[in-house]
Design a protein around this motif. Structure first.
Motif, PDB file in Angstrom:
ATOM      1  N   LEU A 183      -4.942  -1.193   7.914  1.00  0.00           N
ATOM      2  CA  LEU A 183      -5.643   0.409   8.562  1.00  0.00           C
ATOM      3  C   LEU A 183      -4.974   0.613  10.288  1.00  0.00           C
ATOM      4  N   GLU A 197      -2.586   8.102  -0.316  1.00  0.00           N
ATOM      5  CA  GLU A 197      -2.760   8.122  -1.570  1.00  0.00           C
ATOM      6  C   GLU A 197      -2.398   7.427  -2.218  1.00  0.00           C
ATOM      7  N   GLY A 198      -1.880   5.786  -1.147  1.00  0.00           N
ATOM      8  CA  GLY A 198      -1.790   4.689  -1.640  1.00  0.00           C
ATOM      9  C   GLY A 198      -3.176   3.463  -1.706  1.00  0.00           C
ATOM     10  N   LEU A 199      -4.170   3.981  -1.186  1.00  0.00           N
ATOM     11  CA  LEU A 199      -5.727   3.574  -0.290  1.00  0.00           C
ATOM     12  C   LEU A 199      -6.069   4.014  -2.276  1.00  0.00           C
ATOM     13  N   ALA A 238       4.068  10.187  -9.343  1.00  0.00           N
ATOM     14  CA  ALA A 238       3.092   9.975 -10.093  1.00  0.00           C
ATOM     15  C   ALA A 238       2.967  11.882 -11.124  1.00  0.00           C
ATOM     16  N   MET A 239       2.233  12.287  -9.469  1.00  0.00           N
ATOM     17  CA  MET A 239       1.721  13.377  -9.441  1.00  0.00           C
ATOM     18  C   MET A 239       2.593  14.860  -9.694  1.00  0.00           C
ATOM     19  N   GLU A 298       1.859   1.701  -3.228  1.00  0.00           N
ATOM     20  CA  GLU A 298       1.301   2.318  -4.254  1.00  0.00           C
ATOM     21  C   GLU A 298       1.220   3.916  -4.044  1.00  0.00           C
ATOM     22  N   GLY A 299       1.460   3.992  -3.144  1.00  0.00           N
ATOM     23  CA  GLY A 299       1.103   5.619  -2.790  1.00  0.00           C
ATOM     24  C   GLY A 299       2.259   6.485  -3.191  1.00  0.00           C
ATOM     25  N   ALA A 340      -8.935   2.928  -6.952  1.00  0.00           N
ATOM     26  CA  ALA A 340      -9.083   3.073  -7.828  1.00  0.00           C
ATOM     27  C   ALA A 340      -8.813   1.653  -9.528  1.00  0.00           C
ATOM     28  N   MET A 341      -7.606   0.743  -8.544  1.00  0.00           N
ATOM     29  CA  MET A 341      -7.132   0.092  -9.206  1.00  0.00           C
ATOM     30  C   MET A 341      -8.005  -1.199  -9.534  1.00  0.00           C
ATOM     31  N   GLY A 342      -8.979  -0.843  -8.648  1.00  0.00           N
ATOM     32  CA  GLY A 342     -10.111  -2.359  -8.601  1.00  0.00           C
ATOM     33  C   GLY A 342      -9.876  -3.442  -7.443  1.00  0.00           C
ATOM     34  N   LEU A 344      -8.117  -4.617   3.622  1.00  0.00           N
ATOM     35  CA  LEU A 344      -7.127  -3.643   4.256  1.00  0.00           C
ATOM     36  C   LEU A 344      -6.805  -3.359   5.737  1.00  0.00           C
ATOM     37  N   LEU A 397       1.118   9.056   2.707  1.00  0.00           N
ATOM     38  CA  LEU A 397       1.052   8.816   1.212  1.00  0.00           C
ATOM     39  C   LEU A 397       0.745   7.090   1.835  1.00  0.00           C
ATOM     40  N   VAL A 398       0.444   6.946   2.944  1.00  0.00           N
ATOM     41  CA  VAL A 398      -0.794   5.899   3.015  1.00  0.00           C
ATOM     42  C   VAL A 398      -2.420   5.946   2.087  1.00  0.00           C
ATOM     43  N   SER A 425      -4.920   4.752  -4.764  1.00  0.00           N
ATOM     44  CA  SER A 425      -4.745   3.871  -5.634  1.00  0.00           C
ATOM     45  C   SER A 425      -5.570   2.583  -6.176  1.00  0.00           C
ATOM     46  N   LEU A 471       1.045  -1.300  -0.026  1.00  0.00           N
ATOM     47  CA  LEU A 471      -0.191   0.151   0.282  1.00  0.00           C
ATOM     48  C   LEU A 471       0.990   1.677   0.014  1.00  0.00           C
ATOM     49  N   SER A 489      -6.888  13.095  -8.380  1.00  0.00           N
ATOM     50  CA  SER A 489      -5.260  12.935  -8.558  1.00  0.00           C
ATOM     51  C   SER A 489      -5.136  12.690  -9.863  1.00  0.00           C
ATOM     52  N   LEU A 504      -4.471  16.155 -11.797  1.00  0.00           N
ATOM     53  CA  LEU A 504      -2.177  15.890 -11.377  1.00  0.00           C
ATOM     54  C   LEU A 504      -1.245  15.454 -11.605  1.00  0.00           C
ATOM     55  N   ARG A 505      -2.077  14.519 -12.291  1.00  0.00           N
ATOM     56  CA  ARG A 505      -0.821  13.617 -13.396  1.00  0.00           C
ATOM     57  C   ARG A 505      -0.824  13.707 -14.245  1.00  0.00           C
TER      58      ARG A 505
END
Lengths: 196, 196
Positions: free
Chosen positions: B182, B163-165, A170-171, A163-164, B170-172, B178, B160-161, B167, A160, B108, B111-112
């Motif tokens: 957390l 953002e990872g979450l 990327a941003m 990925e963050g 978003a990737m399904g 999880l 950062l976590v 993402s 995780l 996101s 931003l990319r």
């Protein structure tokens, strides 16, 4: 001389993958036209598609190649080292992490936008998860890992954060202050030293 | 009756934001045409653009609105709670986190892909960082936070976590396992209890 021939094939395959990597990173999957792939690899479309059935196969081979390299780093140094590598800028070359950041970003983007790609990618992605989990299990046996949290949870935690980090880069967000964050991540999975 | 008029304006503004939120989440920024925004809000383009100068202003207002709501959750319950909310599925409604996940994903993505958007977004993003840092400082004063790591580092870790979450979702990818991750994240920023 089949041996020489195999070496030649391997070298040509490597040449295609290296050229394609920078091409995909620069133009994205859709933007990496056959013409641009020819320019980036210095080879004709005939030569390229002699080695790879189509663009999709080439991209998957590339991404798989990157996962294997990441897997090697994970096995020897752990996933947090992969993240430190992402943050560091090394001289251009095969081991330049920025190279595989491009591929990784493209994988992330396609996972978001192309449900069919998800199933094709699942198997590759599993390799990295397995390598991470096995490394953590070895660390636990060596007494270096905390033993109060399941290795499956620690693996998911590290993935995780990775990925963050990929998303953060990327941003285009500033990353020069993230090394202490990665130290904290590393410390979180390690055995806690008691004050004694 | 300026009071009633203001209430009316506020309600209309809320109606537009709510409709636009689901519209952007469903079609993405580019795909959310004026016609679709009319359908989603039940209002004419004239009414919509009476309240917002253009689509860009509408999207920014929406994203800012979401950041404010996240900021409120952060102030009261912390950023980890925002993440737990992201994982939970609540009945549809204004407080459904899936709603602002859509907006967040769109932020996101832009931003990319849109460097100009980065500077416009920086200020809004800073609000969430500030709320997170202030919450952590209060937790530290209350003796609930670990005191061996700088609050700036802990804030960056949590972001950062998150953002990872985002993402990950978003990737399904599957997210039903999880919550223990957390919990580990939460524990990482808390004061470590010594075995005594």
């Amino acid at each position: 001389m089949p041996r020489v021939s195999q070496d030649h094939l391997d070298a040509r395959r490597r040449q295609i993958l290296d050229g394609a990597r920078s091409c995909f990173a620069r133009y994205g999957y859709e933007g990496a036209t056959v013409r641009r792939l020819e320019e980036a690899t210095g080879l004709s479309r005939g030569a390229i598609f002699h080695h790879f059935r189509d663009k999709e196969s080439l991209f998957l081979a590339l991404a798989e190649d990157d996962v294997l390299r990441m897997t090697e780093v994970v096995a020897e140094q752990g996933l947090v080292q992969v993240m430190h590598d992402l943050l560091s800028t090394k001289p251009a070359g095969e081991e330049n992490p920025a190279d595989w950041l491009g591929t990784r970003l493209e994988v992330s983007r396609r996972l978001r936008t192309d449900p069919e790609f998800r199933s094709r990618w699942a198997e590759r992605s599993e390799q990295l998860t397995t390598a991470t989990r096995e490394r953590l299990l070895r660390q636990r046996e060596a007494g270096k890992l905390r033993d109060d949290v399941d290795v499956v949870v620690l693996t998911a935690f590290l993935e995780l954060v990775l990925e963050g980090l990929v998303s953060h880069l990327a941003m285009g967000l500033p990353a020069d202050d993230l090394d202490p964050v990665l130290d904290l991540v590393e410390e979180t999975v390690r055995r806690h030293r008691r004050s004694s």
